[in-house]
Enzyme design. Structure first.
Site, PDB file in Angstrom:
ATOM      1  CB  CYS A 127      -1.047  -1.603  -3.728  1.00 13.97           C
ATOM      2  SG  CYS A 127      -2.718  -1.909  -3.125  1.00 13.97           S
ATOM      3  CG  HIS A 128      -1.723  -5.134  -0.012  1.00 13.54           C
ATOM      4  ND1 HIS A 128      -2.832  -4.807  -0.751  1.00 13.54           N
ATOM      5  CD2 HIS A 128      -2.143  -5.209   1.277  1.00 13.54           C
ATOM      6  CE1 HIS A 128      -3.885  -4.698   0.046  1.00 13.54           C
ATOM      7  NE2 HIS A 128      -3.496  -4.927   1.282  1.00 13.54           N
ATOM      8  CD  GLU A 158      -6.131  -4.787   3.840  1.00 11.01           C
ATOM      9  OE1 GLU A 158      -6.998  -5.256   3.055  1.00 11.01           O
ATOM     10  OE2 GLU A 158      -4.916  -4.795   3.602  1.00 11.01           O
TER      11      GLU A 158
END
Length: 220
Positions: A127-128, A158
Site C-alpha cells: 500500500c503506502h 489517494e
C-alpha cells in the site's frame, strides 16, 4: 533454520495539525499472523521505536481479534538498533499514511533495504509501504525501483481518500518518476506484483497476498 522477518512500521502520527495518521492495522496483522503461523521469527521495528500509532480509520469496524493484535505494537525496536541485517530473510513494510512522512528520507531504512535487496533477500512493501523505497538507491546509484514492475497505493485511490492534498507527494506518481513500471488494478482490489526479490502490493486488500508471496519464496 527458522526464517526471520523484519517488519518495519511507521511511527508518524500526524498528517497535519487537524489530521491524525499512523499504521494501517490490517496491513500489519494479516501478514504478521501469516508469518507467525509458519513459525517464522518476526522482529517489529520502527523509525522512533516504542509504541506505534494506529490510523483511526483502520480501526473502524475491525474485529476484536484484530484490535487485540495491537499489543505487539506497544514496544517496537528502534530502526537504528536493528543489528545483523544479514540474519533476516525478508523485510516487510506495511502501509498507512504515516509511512509517507517518516520513511522516504530515512537513511537508516534506506541502508537496510539496499543491503537486503542487493544480498538477494526479499524486500516487500504494501500500500503506502513502497514510500520507503522512493529514496533507496542501489550501490551503482540507480533508484531501486527503476525498471521494476511494482504495485503501490494509486493516485486514484489517494484522491478517493480525500487526503491527497495533504500528502508530501503522490506515491504512484513519484514511483513512476523514478522509472518504476506501475501495474494498476481497480481501486480497493487485490493486486500484488513480483519482480525478482521485490514484492509490492496496492492496498489493504493486498496485504495478505503479499505476505503469502513472501512465504512462497521463502519455502522454494
Amino acid at each position: 533454520m527458522t526464517k526471520r522477518i523484519l517488519m518495519v512500521v511507521t511511527t508518524a502520527d500526524q498528517i497535519n495539525e487537524n489530521e491524525r495518521t499512523g499504521l494501517w492495522l490490517s496491513e500489519f496483522v494479516e501478514p504478521y499472523l501469516a508469518f507467525n503461523n509458519k513459525g517464522y521469527e518476526v522482529t517489529i521495528a520502527s523509525p522512533l521505536g516504542g509504541k506505534v500509532p494506529l490510523d483511526h480509520r483502520s480501526l473502524e469496524g475491525a474485529p476484536q481479534e484484530m484490535l487485540d493484535m495491537a499489543k505487539y505494537l506497544k514496544d517496537t525496536m528502534k530502526l537504528e538498533n536493528v543489528n545483523d541485517i544479514h540474519s533476516y530473510d525478508a523485510i516487510f513494510i506495511p502501509g498507512g499514511h504515516g509511512t509517507m512522512f517518516d520513511m522516504p528520507d530515512n537513511e537508516v531504512l534506506q541502508t537496510i533495504i539496499r543491503t537486503m535487496y542487493e544480498s538477494g533477500k526479499i524486500v516487500a512493501a504494501v500500500c503506502h509501504g513502497p514510500a520507503a523505497l522512493v529514496g533507496v538507491r542501489l550501490s551503482d546509484g540507480t533508484p531501486l525501483v527503476a525498471g521494476k514492475t511494482i504495485a503501490a497505493f494509486t493516485d486514484e485511490e489517494e484522491r478517493e481518500t480525500t487526503l491527497d492534498k495533504y500528502m508530501p507527494f503522490l506515491l504512484e506518481t513519484r514511483l513512476r518518476e523514478l522509472g518504476a513500471n506501475i501495474v494498476l488494478a481497480p481501486n480497493w482490489t487485490d493486486n500484488f506484483q513480483v519482480d525478482g526479490n521485490l514484492i509490492t502490493s496496492q492496498n489493504p486488500q493486498s496485504a495478505e497476498s503479499a505476505a503469502k508471496e513472501v512465504i512462497r519464496q521463502l519455502t522454494k
